[in-house]
Design a protein around this motif. Structure first.
Motif, mmCIF file in Angstrom:
data_model
loop_
_atom_site.group_PDB
_atom_site.id
_atom_site.type_symbol
_atom_site.label_atom_id
_atom_site.label_comp_id
_atom_site.label_asym_id
_atom_site.label_seq_id
_atom_site.Cartn_x
_atom_site.Cartn_y
_atom_site.Cartn_z
ATOM 1 N N VAL A 210 0.842 -1.202 0.000
ATOM 2 C CA VAL A 210 0.000 0.000 0.000
ATOM 3 C C VAL A 210 0.875 1.249 0.000
ATOM 4 C CG1 VAL A 210 -1.600 1.357 1.395
ATOM 5 C CG2 VAL A 210 -2.031 -1.061 1.022
ATOM 6 N N LEU B 246 0.908 4.045 -2.799
ATOM 7 C CA LEU B 246 0.614 5.448 -2.523
ATOM 8 C C LEU B 246 1.732 6.354 -3.035
ATOM 9 C CD1 LEU B 246 -0.871 5.204 1.090
ATOM 10 C CD2 LEU B 246 -2.094 5.462 -1.066
ATOM 11 N N HIS C 257 1.303 6.589 -6.626
ATOM 12 C CA HIS C 257 0.160 7.448 -6.899
ATOM 13 C C HIS C 257 0.535 8.912 -6.743
ATOM 14 C CE1 HIS C 257 -3.880 9.243 -6.343
ATOM 15 N NE2 HIS C 257 -4.299 8.244 -7.109
ATOM 16 N N ALA D 74 0.292 11.468 -9.626
ATOM 17 C CA ALA D 74 -0.616 12.610 -9.465
ATOM 18 C C ALA D 74 0.089 13.900 -9.840
ATOM 19 C CB ALA D 74 -1.117 12.675 -8.025
ATOM 20 N N SER E 227 0.374 13.871 -13.647
ATOM 21 C CA SER E 227 -0.915 13.995 -14.333
ATOM 22 C C SER E 227 -1.550 15.363 -14.132
ATOM 23 C CB SER E 227 -1.842 12.896 -13.831
ATOM 24 O OG SER E 227 -3.157 13.185 -14.179
ATOM 25 N N LYS E 228 -1.392 15.898 -12.946
ATOM 26 C CA LYS E 228 -2.031 17.190 -12.642
ATOM 27 C C LYS E 228 -1.031 18.347 -12.794
ATOM 28 C CE LYS E 228 -5.497 14.731 -10.800
ATOM 29 N NZ LYS E 228 -6.775 14.498 -11.475
ATOM 30 N N LEU F 30 -1.313 22.152 -11.185
ATOM 31 C CA LEU F 30 -0.360 22.485 -10.136
ATOM 32 C C LEU F 30 0.473 23.704 -10.505
ATOM 33 C CD1 LEU F 30 0.902 19.015 -8.935
ATOM 34 C CD2 LEU F 30 -0.112 20.802 -7.525
ATOM 35 N N VAL G 299 -10.994 10.984 -11.341
ATOM 36 C CA VAL G 299 -10.029 12.086 -11.279
ATOM 37 C C VAL G 299 -8.979 11.884 -10.186
ATOM 38 C CG1 VAL G 299 -9.793 14.556 -10.827
ATOM 39 C CG2 VAL G 299 -11.622 13.714 -12.303
ATOM 40 N N ASP G 300 -9.418 11.418 -9.010
ATOM 41 C CA ASP G 300 -8.475 11.363 -7.888
ATOM 42 C C ASP G 300 -7.817 9.998 -7.722
ATOM 43 O OD1 ASP G 300 -8.813 14.031 -7.072
ATOM 44 O OD2 ASP G 300 -10.790 13.490 -6.281
ATOM 45 N N ILE G 301 -8.551 8.946 -8.041
ATOM 46 C CA ILE G 301 -7.938 7.629 -7.862
ATOM 47 C C ILE G 301 -7.177 7.235 -9.128
ATOM 48 C CG2 ILE G 301 -8.337 5.212 -7.243
ATOM 49 C CD1 ILE G 301 -9.113 7.210 -5.027
ATOM 50 N N LEU G 302 -7.851 7.358 -10.287
ATOM 51 C CA LEU G 302 -7.197 6.969 -11.541
ATOM 52 C C LEU G 302 -6.493 8.137 -12.214
ATOM 53 C CD1 LEU G 302 -10.074 4.658 -12.782
ATOM 54 C CD2 LEU G 302 -7.947 3.977 -11.672
ATOM 55 N N LEU G 303 -6.551 9.297 -11.590
ATOM 56 C CA LEU G 303 -5.810 10.489 -12.036
ATOM 57 C C LEU G 303 -6.159 10.912 -13.469
ATOM 58 C CD1 LEU G 303 -2.368 9.571 -10.478
ATOM 59 C CD2 LEU G 303 -4.005 11.229 -9.623
ATOM 60 N N GLY G 304 -7.404 10.733 -13.826
ATOM 61 C CA GLY G 304 -7.837 11.192 -15.139
ATOM 62 C C GLY G 304 -8.244 12.667 -15.086
ATOM 63 N N HIS G 305 -8.871 13.108 -16.189
ATOM 64 C CA HIS G 305 -9.315 14.504 -16.220
ATOM 65 C C HIS G 305 -10.759 14.574 -16.665
ATOM 66 C CE1 HIS G 305 -5.379 16.353 -15.549
ATOM 67 N NE2 HIS G 305 -4.927 15.232 -16.112
ATOM 68 N N ILE H 210 -3.796 4.967 3.821
ATOM 69 C CA ILE H 210 -4.474 5.524 2.651
ATOM 70 C C ILE H 210 -5.167 6.837 3.007
ATOM 71 C CG2 ILE H 210 -6.308 5.089 0.969
ATOM 72 C CD1 ILE H 210 -5.635 2.071 1.314
ATOM 73 N N TYR I 63 -2.658 9.696 3.466
ATOM 74 C CA TYR I 63 -2.116 10.071 2.157
ATOM 75 C C TYR I 63 -3.117 10.906 1.374
ATOM 76 C CZ TYR I 63 -1.145 9.825 -2.797
ATOM 77 O OH TYR I 63 -0.960 10.170 -4.106
ATOM 78 N N TYR J 183 -2.964 14.552 -0.231
ATOM 79 C CA TYR J 183 -3.156 14.653 -1.678
ATOM 80 C C TYR J 183 -4.134 15.766 -2.008
ATOM 81 C CZ TYR J 183 -5.345 13.315 -6.150
ATOM 82 O OH TYR J 183 -5.882 13.314 -7.408
ATOM 83 N N TRP K 280 -2.825 19.269 -1.135
ATOM 84 C CA TRP K 280 -1.775 19.703 -2.052
ATOM 85 C C TRP K 280 -2.367 20.124 -3.391
ATOM 86 C CZ3 TRP K 280 2.559 21.663 -3.299
ATOM 87 C CH2 TRP K 280 3.300 21.285 -4.419
ATOM 88 N N LEU K 281 -3.309 19.347 -3.909
ATOM 89 C CA LEU K 281 -3.818 19.626 -5.246
ATOM 90 C C LEU K 281 -4.939 20.655 -5.268
ATOM 91 C CD1 LEU K 281 -3.760 16.125 -6.899
ATOM 92 C CD2 LEU K 281 -2.516 18.140 -7.636
#
Lengths: 375, 244
Positions: free
Chosen positions: A340, A344, A347, A351, A354-355, A359, B109-115, B196, B199, B203, B206-207
């Motif tokens: 995990v 993380l 991830h 992240a 991807s973002k 950002l 968006v947040d788990i699979l980081l798509g848009h 999790i 984290y 996350y 931050w975003l």
């Protein structure tokens, strides 16, 4: 109760006297067995009276998948009257190990008891019953254990399950249980069942259960899973003489260390006393001489369900099946936590990539605002 | 570049925050003392057993904290019926169409980081997002597992009626072994949850920069101004009329 004319036999007391015991011996026996049963002093008279006036309760003792350690334990019970009278001379109409008769004769004797005392005899079962392959893994006299059990249970007043085999399946029911060894309470549902687990149970406990049945004509008080409360309501841990070392955090680390010599608590070398309900700490074994923990070996929980499958004997691990041999919950937990944490971290990196756009925007906005600060 | 205005919104009420921190501390204490009880460290001492009681003390702390954990949980359940909409029990299930949309949004968006092709300002939830809400419900179930197995194991040592309510748990499973195993494994699930959870809080902080982390201390989050219905004051009303 069985009436005299029906049995044409003597009362328990008469048999005891006939065997050459004095009344004094008899009263000693009654007093001690009552104490074991957790009865108060005033009840001793009642037990004595019951044994003096009641006639033998016929007992059929079946042996299936087992090692006979229960019978061995019983006949080594503290007081000679237990072995001599209760088991050997009077009560048993049928038991493979101890009866004189054999072959067709023995089977005929059993049949006679079942017919003559339908609904009155006590069925004792030692051993589990293999249900796999139509019960063919355990056959006696050409019949399967399953068959024999169903027939004998039919007319029984009550069933006593001796030992872990009959109560929980014991070692032959351990994973993967090839013969489908099954404890009695999972096969017979319509009879009162007393479970007396242990591998073997303590002889005095077995005697106590029998005497209670004989003296009062009913089952002793049972707990939620059918064990006599007088013997199985406390954990070995709670009556263990090494308990102060446990509370003080003084543990044996390995069997050859200084702490073992000092007699510290065996918790860390796998003692299952804290999870095992039995009377070993209080009654002990072999005429009160000792019990496993006193001999320097941890309890391995022989009277608990599935004790063979619940982790290694000499370690305090929470064993799990399906995750490899003897893998512990902690090992799996650590691996899972690591996975995990790794996930993380990945991830987090993904992240930020991807973002990137968002950002960058928010960071530059923040920086612009910093520069634009008035004061 | 357009300016984003944020409004300060009171999200986590004081009882919710108190619950959160008592819960966090209790779980930590329970996990640490639990692991010590499962595998006590080797402390070699020349002291007599009668002079020391450290292992008994560790167990005492575990049991005491268990009570705190349990009562704290009950108070939180109560608050889920009287607290604000973010504390409500409804916030934990993605039942409504709106929260289901949010659930899918968070997954994407947040788990699979798509848009999101057509982002809406309501995509960002004010309280828990739907995925987080559901995860807290699962944690609640896990807490119940710990309460039932824990008090079940404890009841044999207790004469009080409360732990004795759980007397049936051990017989149900057949013995202490298996109940202890469940209790032990569930602890690991708590640990995975905490990893999790912490984290994802960082996350989002931050975003999104909306005070996700500080909200559980002070109770406020920052929400895009447009989402807050503006009740005009008398003075402002005059201003708009004048402009006409």
């Amino acid at each position: 109760m069985i009436t005299k004319d029906k049995t044409k036999q003597s009362t328990y007391y008469e048999s005891i006297i006939k065997q050459g015991y004095s009344r004094r011996d008899f009263m000693k026996f009654v007093t001690y067995i009552s104490a074991y049963l957790g009865l108060e002093n005033s009840m001793v008279g009642q037990v004595a009276k019951a044994l003096e006036t009641s006639y033998r309760v016929p007992v059929i003792w079946e042996h299936f998948q087992e090692c006979t350690c229960c019978s061995e334990s019983f006949i080594r019970s503290d007081h000679p009257i237990v072995a001599d009278i209760i088991l050997d001379k009077i009560s048993l109409d049928y038991t493979l190990t101890l009866m004189a008769a054999s072959g067709h004769q023995a089977e005929a004797a059993k049949k006679a008891t079942m017919d003559n005392y339908k609904g009155e005899y006590i069925l004792c079962v030692e051993g589990s019953v293999p249900m796999g392959d139509d019960g063919n893994y355990c056959c006696i006299g050409g019949r399967s254990a399953k068959d024999i059990l169903l027939e004998a249970a039919e007319g029984a007043k009550a069933i006593i399950c001796w030992g872990s085999c009959a109560c929980n399946g014991c070692v032959q029911a351990a994973y993967p249980n090839p013969t489908e060894a099954t404890p009695i309470h999972k096969i017979i549902k319509n009879k009162p069942i007393v479970r007396v687990p242990g591998c073997p149970p303590i002889g005095e406990v077995m005697a106590g259960v029998i005497v209670h049945l004989v003296a009062f004509g009913r089952l002793p008080e049972l707990d939620r899973i059918g064990r006599p409360k007088a013997f199985y309501s406390k954990r070995v841990h709670d009556t263990c003489y090494r308990r102060p070392y446990y509370d003080a955090g003084l543990f044996v680390e390995s069997f050859d260390d200084e702490n073992a010599k000092k007699g510290y608590c065996l918790y860390k070398v796998g003692c299952k006393g804290p999870m095992t309900y039995n009377a070993c700490g209080a009654m002990k074994w072999n005429n009160g001489v000792s019990f496993p923990i006193q001999s320097g070996h941890g309890c391995f929980g022989c009277s608990e369900e599935n004790f063979w499958d619940n982790g290694p004997i000499y370690e305090r691990l929470t064993g799990l099946h399906g995750f490899g041999i003897e893998s512990s919950a902690d090992t799996i937990g650590k691996v899972a936590a690591g996975a995990v944490a790794g996930g993380l971290a990945a991830h987090a990196i993904a992240a930020n990539i991807s973002k990137k756009k968002e950002l960058k925007e928010s960071i530059s906005r923040g920086k612009r605002n910093e520069k634009a600060l008035d004061s | 570049m357009e300016t984003i205005t944020y409004k300060r919104v009171y999200v986590w009420e004081l009882p919710v925050r108190i619950f959160h921190w008592i819960n966090a501390i209790a779980i930590t204490v329970l996990a640490v003392t639990g692991f010590i009880m499962a595998d006590p460290p080797a402390i070699l001492s020349n002291a007599e057993a009668s002079d020391s009681y450290w292992f008994g003390t560790v167990r005492f702390i575990h049991f005491m904290t268990a009570y705190i954990f349990f009562f704290n949980l009950i108070l939180r359940v109560y608050w889920s019926f009287v607290g604000n909409r973010f504390a409500s029990w409804k916030a934990f299930f993605p039942f409504s169409k709106k929260s289901w949309r949010n659930f899918l949004h968070v997954l994407k968006v947040d788990i699979l980081l798509g848009h999101e092709k057509h982002p809406e300002i309501t995509d960002l939830s004010v309280g828990h997002n739907s995925v987080a809400g559901l995860s807290y419900f699962i944690l609640f179930l896990l807490a119940l597992v710990q309460v039932f197995t824990g008090f079940g194991l404890y009841s044999a040592m207790s004469d009080w009626w409360l732990p004795d309510l759980f007397e049936w748990v051990v017989p149900l499973f057949g013995g202490d072994f298996i109940v202890r195993t469940i209790h032990h494994i569930s602890t690991w699930l708590f640990i995975l949850f905490v990893l999790i959870h912490v984290y994802l809080v960082f996350y989002h902080d931050w975003l999104e920069g909306r005070g996700e982390v500080s909200s559980i201390f002070g109770g406020y989050k920052f929400v895009v101004g447009q989402r807050v219905k503006h009740k005009k004051t008398e003075e402002e009303k005059k201003d708009t009329e004048d402009a006409k």
